[in-house]
Design a protein around this motif. Structure first.
Motif, mmCIF file in Angstrom:
data_model
loop_
_atom_site.group_PDB
_atom_site.id
_atom_site.type_symbol
_atom_site.label_atom_id
_atom_site.label_comp_id
_atom_site.label_asym_id
_atom_site.label_seq_id
_atom_site.Cartn_x
_atom_site.Cartn_y
_atom_site.Cartn_z
ATOM 1 N N GLN A 67 0.834 -1.190 0.000
ATOM 2 C CA GLN A 67 0.000 0.000 0.000
ATOM 3 C C GLN A 67 0.873 1.246 0.000
ATOM 4 O O GLN A 67 1.941 1.254 0.591
ATOM 5 N N TRP A 68 0.402 2.304 -0.666
ATOM 6 C CA TRP A 68 1.012 3.626 -0.554
ATOM 7 C C TRP A 68 -0.011 4.509 0.134
ATOM 8 O O TRP A 68 -1.151 4.625 -0.301
ATOM 9 N N LEU A 69 0.407 5.129 1.272
ATOM 10 C CA LEU A 69 -0.478 5.996 2.042
ATOM 11 C C LEU A 69 -0.001 7.435 1.950
ATOM 12 O O LEU A 69 1.196 7.699 1.973
ATOM 13 N N ASP A 70 -0.937 8.368 1.888
ATOM 14 C CA ASP A 70 -0.632 9.790 2.006
ATOM 15 C C ASP A 70 -0.496 10.057 3.503
ATOM 16 O O ASP A 70 -1.450 9.888 4.259
ATOM 17 N N ARG A 71 0.708 10.456 3.951
ATOM 18 C CA ARG A 71 0.953 10.635 5.386
ATOM 19 C C ARG A 71 0.218 11.832 5.972
ATOM 20 O O ARG A 71 -0.093 11.839 7.160
ATOM 21 N N ASN A 72 -0.071 12.852 5.167
ATOM 22 C CA ASN A 72 -0.782 14.017 5.686
ATOM 23 C C ASN A 72 -2.256 13.716 5.939
ATOM 24 O O ASN A 72 -2.832 14.154 6.928
ATOM 25 N N LEU A 73 -2.879 12.950 5.032
ATOM 26 C CA LEU A 73 -4.294 12.602 5.174
ATOM 27 C C LEU A 73 -4.513 11.273 5.878
ATOM 28 O O LEU A 73 -5.641 10.945 6.236
ATOM 29 N N ASN A 74 -3.440 10.489 6.053
ATOM 30 C CA ASN A 74 -3.529 9.135 6.617
ATOM 31 C C ASN A 74 -4.523 8.295 5.845
ATOM 32 O O ASN A 74 -5.360 7.615 6.411
ATOM 33 N N ALA A 75 -4.424 8.366 4.509
ATOM 34 C CA ALA A 75 -5.364 7.666 3.633
ATOM 35 C C ALA A 75 -4.610 6.767 2.649
ATOM 36 O O ALA A 75 -3.622 7.194 2.055
ATOM 37 N N VAL A 76 -5.088 5.532 2.490
ATOM 38 C CA VAL A 76 -4.508 4.587 1.530
ATOM 39 C C VAL A 76 -4.924 5.041 0.131
ATOM 40 O O VAL A 76 -6.094 5.314 -0.124
ATOM 41 N N GLU A 77 -3.941 5.121 -0.771
ATOM 42 C CA GLU A 77 -4.245 5.567 -2.120
ATOM 43 C C GLU A 77 -3.995 4.498 -3.168
ATOM 44 O O GLU A 77 -4.810 4.294 -4.030
ATOM 45 N N ASP A 78 -2.866 3.834 -3.123
ATOM 46 C CA ASP A 78 -2.537 2.775 -4.090
ATOM 47 C C ASP A 78 -2.405 1.457 -3.342
ATOM 48 O O ASP A 78 -1.731 1.375 -2.330
ATOM 49 N N VAL A 79 -3.065 0.418 -3.892
ATOM 50 C CA VAL A 79 -3.046 -0.904 -3.271
ATOM 51 C C VAL A 79 -2.748 -1.939 -4.338
ATOM 52 O O VAL A 79 -3.271 -1.871 -5.437
ATOM 53 N N SER A 80 -1.871 -2.876 -3.996
ATOM 54 C CA SER A 80 -1.644 -4.004 -4.908
ATOM 55 C C SER A 80 -1.472 -5.268 -4.099
ATOM 56 O O SER A 80 -1.307 -5.264 -2.921
#
Length: 80
Positions: A67-80
């Motif tokens: 997973q790639w998370l945006d650290r500022n929003l604490n939101a998962v963006e890319d998942v594989s």
């Protein structure tokens, strides 16, 4: 997904953050580290200015997930 040099931090805690993508919760996080990402813009790659986090862990179904998370929003963006 391209990665920038970052610090490594292993962890065995459960995922408790909310995510932008509806995915099953991870049972255990095996590795996570700070990483940026690059996006393809026409004929070249350009850096995404957001701070990110790569997380590798085992899901409820027993499969490994990246997973790639945006650290500022604490939101998962890319998942594989």
């Amino acid at each position: 997904m391209c990665w920038k040099k970052g610090s490594f931090r292993g962890s065995m805690r459960k995922m408790g953050s909310s995510s932008a993508i509806d995915i099953s919760a991870m049972q255990e996080i095996m590795l996570e580290f700070h990483a940026g990402k690059m996006v393809f813009d026409g004929k070249k790659f350009v850096p995404d200015s957001r701070k990110g986090l790569i997380r590798i862990g085992r899901g409820d179904e027993g499969l490994l997930h990246l997973q790639w998370l945006d650290r500022n929003l604490n939101a998962v963006e890319d998942v594989s």
